[in-house]
Structure formats: structure tokens, C-alpha cells
Design a protein around this motif. Structure first.
Motif, PDB file in Angstrom:
ATOM      1  N   ARG A 267      18.974  17.189 -19.668  1.00 10.43           N
ATOM      2  CA  ARG A 267      18.421  17.252 -18.297  1.00 10.43           C
ATOM      3  C   ARG A 267      16.828  17.370 -18.250  1.00 10.43           C
ATOM      4  N   MET A 268      16.312  17.800 -19.295  1.00 12.25           N
ATOM      5  CA  MET A 268      14.912  18.104 -19.324  1.00 12.25           C
ATOM      6  C   MET A 268      14.237  16.597 -19.859  1.00 12.25           C
ATOM      7  N   LYS A 269      14.994  15.809 -19.964  1.00 19.07           N
ATOM      8  CA  LYS A 269      14.499  14.315 -20.664  1.00 19.07           C
ATOM      9  C   LYS A 269      13.555  14.621 -21.988  1.00 19.07           C
ATOM     10  N   ARG A 270      14.034  15.663 -22.732  1.00 17.98           N
ATOM     11  CA  ARG A 270      13.446  15.891 -23.976  1.00 17.98           C
ATOM     12  C   ARG A 270      14.024  14.713 -25.057  1.00 17.98           C
ATOM     13  N   ARG A 271      13.319  14.487 -25.962  1.00 19.07           N
ATOM     14  CA  ARG A 271      13.508  13.309 -27.059  1.00 19.07           C
ATOM     15  C   ARG A 271      14.176  13.875 -28.145  1.00 19.07           C
ATOM     16  N   HIS A 272      14.406  15.140 -28.360  1.00 16.49           N
ATOM     17  CA  HIS A 272      15.390  15.723 -29.566  1.00 16.49           C
ATOM     18  C   HIS A 272      16.514  16.484 -28.904  1.00 16.49           C
ATOM     19  N   LEU A 273      17.359  16.875 -29.911  1.00 19.73           N
ATOM     20  CA  LEU A 273      18.455  17.598 -29.768  1.00 19.73           C
ATOM     21  C   LEU A 273      18.247  19.070 -30.380  1.00 19.73           C
ATOM     22  N   ARG A 274      19.094  19.787 -30.173  1.00 16.69           N
ATOM     23  CA  ARG A 274      19.110  21.271 -31.002  1.00 16.69           C
ATOM     24  C   ARG A 274      19.249  20.901 -32.580  1.00 16.69           C
ATOM     25  N   ASP A 275      19.994  20.171 -33.147  1.00 19.17           N
ATOM     26  CA  ASP A 275      19.752  19.977 -34.491  1.00 19.17           C
ATOM     27  C   ASP A 275      18.853  19.287 -35.042  1.00 19.17           C
ATOM     28  N   ASP A 276      17.876  18.475 -34.076  1.00 24.28           N
ATOM     29  CA  ASP A 276      16.806  17.886 -34.660  1.00 24.28           C
ATOM     30  C   ASP A 276      15.826  18.928 -34.979  1.00 24.28           C
ATOM     31  N   ALA A 277      15.571  19.979 -34.078  1.00 23.43           N
ATOM     32  CA  ALA A 277      14.769  21.036 -34.219  1.00 23.43           C
ATOM     33  C   ALA A 277      14.903  21.888 -35.449  1.00 23.43           C
ATOM     34  N   ILE A 278      16.215  22.185 -35.721  1.00 23.22           N
ATOM     35  CA  ILE A 278      16.708  23.243 -36.852  1.00 23.22           C
ATOM     36  C   ILE A 278      16.330  22.217 -38.073  1.00 23.22           C
ATOM     37  N   ARG A 279      16.607  20.890 -38.143  1.00 21.63           N
ATOM     38  CA  ARG A 279      16.457  20.165 -39.135  1.00 21.63           C
ATOM     39  C   ARG A 279      14.903  20.179 -39.564  1.00 21.63           C
ATOM     40  N   PHE A 280      14.077  19.902 -38.720  1.00 24.05           N
ATOM     41  CA  PHE A 280      12.664  19.694 -38.860  1.00 24.05           C
ATOM     42  C   PHE A 280      12.207  21.055 -39.596  1.00 24.05           C
ATOM     43  N   THR A 281      12.238  22.144 -38.905  1.00 23.27           N
ATOM     44  CA  THR A 281      12.047  23.639 -39.329  1.00 23.27           C
ATOM     45  C   THR A 281      12.347  23.685 -40.880  1.00 23.27           C
ATOM     46  N   ASP A 290       5.819  28.634 -47.221  1.00 23.06           N
ATOM     47  CA  ASP A 290       4.887  29.884 -46.406  1.00 23.06           C
ATOM     48  C   ASP A 290       4.665  29.459 -45.131  1.00 23.06           C
ATOM     49  N   MET A 291       5.333  28.523 -44.571  1.00 18.38           N
ATOM     50  CA  MET A 291       5.379  27.867 -43.172  1.00 18.38           C
ATOM     51  C   MET A 291       5.893  28.798 -42.142  1.00 18.38           C
ATOM     52  N   THR A 292       5.072  28.810 -40.930  1.00 21.29           N
ATOM     53  CA  THR A 292       5.485  29.762 -39.764  1.00 21.29           C
ATOM     54  C   THR A 292       5.411  28.727 -38.755  1.00 21.29           C
ATOM     55  N   LEU A 321      11.776  30.997 -35.913  1.00 15.13           N
ATOM     56  CA  LEU A 321      10.328  30.989 -35.049  1.00 15.13           C
ATOM     57  C   LEU A 321       9.778  32.278 -35.022  1.00 15.13           C
ATOM     58  N   THR A 322       8.243  32.447 -34.990  1.00 15.77           N
ATOM     59  CA  THR A 322       7.587  33.699 -35.070  1.00 15.77           C
ATOM     60  C   THR A 322       6.692  33.865 -33.877  1.00 15.77           C
ATOM     61  N   TRP A 323       6.205  33.028 -33.210  1.00 14.08           N
ATOM     62  CA  TRP A 323       5.187  33.144 -32.241  1.00 14.08           C
ATOM     63  C   TRP A 323       5.819  32.251 -31.089  1.00 14.08           C
ATOM     64  N   LEU A 324       6.239  33.043 -30.202  1.00 16.36           N
ATOM     65  CA  LEU A 324       6.915  32.497 -28.932  1.00 16.36           C
ATOM     66  C   LEU A 324       5.918  32.396 -27.657  1.00 16.36           C
ATOM     67  N   HIS A 325       5.921  31.305 -27.074  1.00 17.80           N
ATOM     68  CA  HIS A 325       5.337  31.026 -26.104  1.00 17.80           C
ATOM     69  C   HIS A 325       6.313  30.990 -24.550  1.00 17.80           C
ATOM     70  N   VAL A 326       6.798  31.786 -24.030  1.00 20.44           N
ATOM     71  CA  VAL A 326       7.893  31.889 -23.192  1.00 20.44           C
ATOM     72  C   VAL A 326       7.657  31.629 -21.615  1.00 20.44           C
ATOM     73  N   PHE A 327       8.225  30.637 -21.170  1.00 18.63           N
ATOM     74  CA  PHE A 327       7.708  30.356 -19.736  1.00 18.63           C
ATOM     75  C   PHE A 327       9.017  30.372 -18.758  1.00 18.63           C
ATOM     76  N   PRO A 328       8.810  31.569 -17.961  1.00 22.69           N
ATOM     77  CA  PRO A 328      10.051  31.496 -16.920  1.00 22.69           C
ATOM     78  C   PRO A 328       9.781  30.183 -16.177  1.00 22.69           C
ATOM     79  N   TYR A 329      10.961  29.193 -15.817  1.00 23.36           N
ATOM     80  CA  TYR A 329      10.728  28.206 -15.297  1.00 23.36           C
ATOM     81  C   TYR A 329      10.369  28.246 -13.964  1.00 23.36           C
ATOM     82  N   SER A 330       9.421  27.592 -13.387  1.00 24.85           N
ATOM     83  CA  SER A 330       8.603  27.458 -12.135  1.00 24.85           C
ATOM     84  C   SER A 330       8.865  26.103 -11.564  1.00 24.85           C
TER      85      SER A 330
END
Length: 420
Positions: A267-281, A290-292, A321-330
Motif C-alpha cells: 500500500r506504500m508502493k514500496r519495492r521490497h517485502l519484509r523477507d527482502d529486508a531481512i535477507r539483505f541484512t 561488524d556491520m550495523t 537494526l540499531t539506529w532508528l528514525h521513527v516517523f509518526p505517519y503525517s
């Protein structure tokens, strides 16, 4: 007559461009003006810009106020209607020498009918040619290699403020980094709006990894190279190769993830799925243990249920994930997401954002504790604080040489920092 005053709102790229505007306005001889470089990422950012303009006018009643940046590009009329504002200029115009020369040479600022100077950003096909040598701390410099975005995520107004993706040619980037290294900078950060799209508009369509490898090969005296926020689904093989084999590429990546649930991502029209993000990290950490990772995550996107949100919350640990930028939806007028009927209750958005931030704090503490007893190479930003390879702050009781890379053993932690 005093030099113009500049105020920057929003992202690192805006801060970079403010430094460029300072150089352009100084060369043009501009005096006694206030320049506000705005952000448009949220509706709140636009409201804060208006507040800041009113405050600056009270503090500088005799100085004309020039408003520019993404909010000026997307909502020029909003600022032109303000009595405090003398001129509104777009994101393209603010990086052009002619704009500042015209402003500086005029006996007065232009009349109300010509108050807005904002062209169609979608017609721009080149990045701004003005590159600066040295924005950042005395030890770290930022280099803008890309601007704009070709994607149309449903929550995002930024493409309408920045235009389509444009890349700075590799040769130009390498030459600038050589100059920065010659001036004594030990670390360079590559920045852009959609950094992993770099090169798509250049001959032969090179990838970001090609640029990284070329910089490291052609600038052997560069001690440290960082890349800023990236879209993990667009990472190319050469960038993965650089992560695996180039110790001068710093082991910290900030990921544009936005959510952890597949339906919301669609619905955000992103180009990845959850598993894609996990697989990349997972893949990146196999190549570089030592990647963060940092990440942008939005809380309370329209239609987000508690179950959807829980998937975002779990993503924090699933992707380590270590350093989060959290955005309340606006809600941003003009975006598809603003038209979705099922908006999330504001209190729920606030609560979910707080829970995400708490998860981020726990991850930071985990990371900090794991560093105790380890030796890090720390780039000093001032005599008492520097940053590790993973961008973690380290404090020193004894002054260290500013701008230099020092080796130190980590003795302990505070809430957000390491102690050496």
C-alpha cells in the motif's frame, strides 16, 4: 550591512545545499537578508517552517526573508501569502548563481506579482553543478552525488520537491573527493535523495557500487568512505563486493525500510517485502560481521492494524537494526496515502511510534554493551567526542586531536555513547 543569515530545516541534503547557497550568495555580494531552507517531508515540517519564518522576522524586522527548499517548491503559495516573506525560490533556482546575483543587484526585492520564482522541478534533467569543498565537521565532508527520485511511494511528497532522479557523473565526484582529501578530510559521506538510483541516467547506467569501487580505487589516500540512506532492494553486486572486501567502506548502512508488513509495504508502493529486508541484512552481516544498520520506519500508515504494526516492531530485531528514525505517519495533501479513508487514530500513531522508539533504545543498549573491551578506530569530531566505524559516538576524558583517527579501547557506556 551584514552578511545574510541562513536557517536550515530538515535533512542532511538540505544542510549541504545551504552551504552551497552561502557560497553563491557571498559571491553575488548579497547583504542583509534571511534565507530559510525548508523541508516538506511532513505536514508538521511545513507548519514549523511558517513558525520559524515568523520568529526570524521578529528577530530581523528590517531584513527581507527568502524562502526556499522542498516546502517552497511544493507549496510556494503558502509562503508567498505570508507578509513576512519577500521572495520564494525553488529547489532548482536556489542552486543557480544567477538567482543570487539578481537578488543581490536589485535595488529592492521584486514586487508581489513576481514574488514566486519556482519552476517545474520535473523538467530538470541535471544535478546542480555547484559542489562545495568541506561541508560537515572539520573531519568529515559530505558529497551530494544524486538528487530527486523516480519512485512514487504513496506517503511521500519529496519527488514533487526534488524532481526525478539525476546523478553527478563519477569523474566529477572523484575529483571533488580528491580535493577534499587534499584539504585534510579523513572521511567522506556520499549523499542523495535516492542514493541507490545513482547512475541510471548516466551513459552505460552504472550502479552505486561502481561509483564506490571507483572512488576507493582512484582516491587511495581517502581513509574512510560512508554511504548514507539506501534502498536495500536496489543494492547491486559491486556494492555487496565493496562491503565484503573494502575496509575503508564503513560498516554502517541506513536503510529506507518504512514498514515490516507486506500488505502495508504494498500500500506504500514500496519495492521490497519484509523477507527482502531481512535477507539483505543477513547477507550483509555475513560479508561484514561488524556491520550495523539504521532504518526509517513509519508508524500508523493508513489501514495499519495492530497486527501490521507488530510486524514492524519485530523487524527491529529481525533485521538487527540499531539506529532508528521513527516517523509518526503525517498526512500530506497531494499524496495517494492522504486519500485512503481508513486513517489511523492519532493517539494510536503516537503510541506505536513510542513503542518503536523504545525498541530502538533497547537495540542501541545491546550494541553499546557489545563494544566494551573492543578496540575501535575513532574519527574525532571535537577534542572529546568521535565516532567509530559504525558511527557510534565515543567520549574521551582526555582531549584528542580533532579531525584525526585514533585507536582506543572501549571502557564503558552511557545511555547513548561509548566511553574510551
Amino acid at each position: 550591512m551584514s552578511a545574510p543569515k541562513f536557517t536550515t530545516l530538515g535533512c542532511r541534503l538540505n544542510a549541504y545545499e545551504t552551504e552551497a547557497m552561502k557560497e553563491l550568495s557571498e559571491a553575488a555580494g548579497l547583504k542583509n537578508a534571511v534565507v530559510v531552507n525548508t523541508c516538506a517531508v511532513t505536514a508538521e515540517a511545513v507548519r514549523k517552517a511558517r513558525q520559524e519564518i515568523r520568529k526570524l522576522h521578529r528577530e530581523n524586522p528590517d531584513a527581507p526573508i527568502i524562502v526556499t527548499g522542498c516546502a517552497a517548491q511544493t507549496e510556494p503559495e503558502t509562503f508567498a501569502k505570508m507578509d513576512e516573506v519577500s521572495r520564494v525560490i525553488g529547489n532548482t533556482e536556489k542552486m543557480q548563481a544567477d538567482t543570487w546575483q539578481e537578488i543581490a543587484q536589485g535595488p529592492d526585492f521584486i514586487g508581489a506579482t513576481e514574488k514566486i520564482q519556482v519552476d517545474d522541478i520535473m523538467s530538470v534533467t541535471e544535478t546542480a553543478g555547484h559542489l562545495i569543498d568541506g561541508f560537515g565537521t572539520r573531519s568529515r565532508a559530505y558529497v551530494q552525488v544524486q538528487n530527486g527520485c523516480d519512485h512514487r511511494c504513496t506517503f511521500c511528497i519529496i519527488p514533487y520537491g526534488r524532481g526525478n532522479s539525476r546523478s553527478v557523473p563519477a569523474g566529477v565526484v572523484v575529483d571533488q573527493i580528491k580535493r577534499l582529501v587534499d584539504r585534510g578530510y579523513n572521511e567522506v559521506v556520499l549523499t542523495g535523495v535516492d542514493l541507490t538510483s545513482w547512475g541510471a541516467d548516466l551513459p552505460a547506467a552504472p550502479k552505486l557500487g561502481d561509483l564506490v569501487m571507483r572512488i576507493l580505487k582512484l582516491v587511495p589516500d581517502l581513509r574512510r568512505l560512508r554511504i548514507s540512506s539506501i534502498d536495500s532492494i536496489e543494492v547491486d553486486e559491486n556494492l555487496m563486493q565493496a562491503i565484503a572486501t573494502e575496509p575503508r567502506l564503513m560498516p554502517h548502512l541506513h536503510l529506507s525500510l518504512q514498514h515490516g508488513d507486506d500488505l502495508i509495504l504494498k500500500r506504500m508502493k514500496r519495492r521490497h517485502l519484509r523477507d527482502d529486508a531481512i535477507r539483505f541484512t543477513e547477507d550483509a552481516m555475513k560479508l561484514r560481521p561488524d556491520m550495523t544498520f539504521g532504518a526509517d520506519i513509519i508508524a500508523g500508515f493508513p489501514t495499519e492494524s495492530e497486527a501490521h504494526f507488530e510486524n514492524s516492531l519485530k523487524l527491529v530485531t529481525d533485521c538487527n537494526l540499531t539506529w532508528l528514525h521513527v516517523f509518526p505517519y503525517s498526512k500530506r495533501e497531494g499524496t495517494p496515502a492522504a486519500r485512503i479513508p481508513q486513517q489511523v487514530n492519532g493517539n494510536d500513531i503516537k503510541s506505536r511510534a513510542a513503542r518503536l522508539r523504545a525498541a530502538g533504545v533497547a537495540q542501541v543498549q545491546k550494541h553499546l554493551q557489545a563494544q566494551i573491551g573492543r578496540t575501535h578506530h575513532i574519527l574525532m569530531e571535537n577534542p572529546h567526542m568521535g565516532r567509530t566505524e559504525q558511527f557510534t559516538e565515543v567520549t574521551f576524558a582526555t582531549p584528542q586531536p580533532e579531525g584525526q583517527i585514533v585507536s582506543a579501547n572501549i571502557l564503558g557506556t552511557t545511555d547513548t555513547q561509548l566511553r574510551a
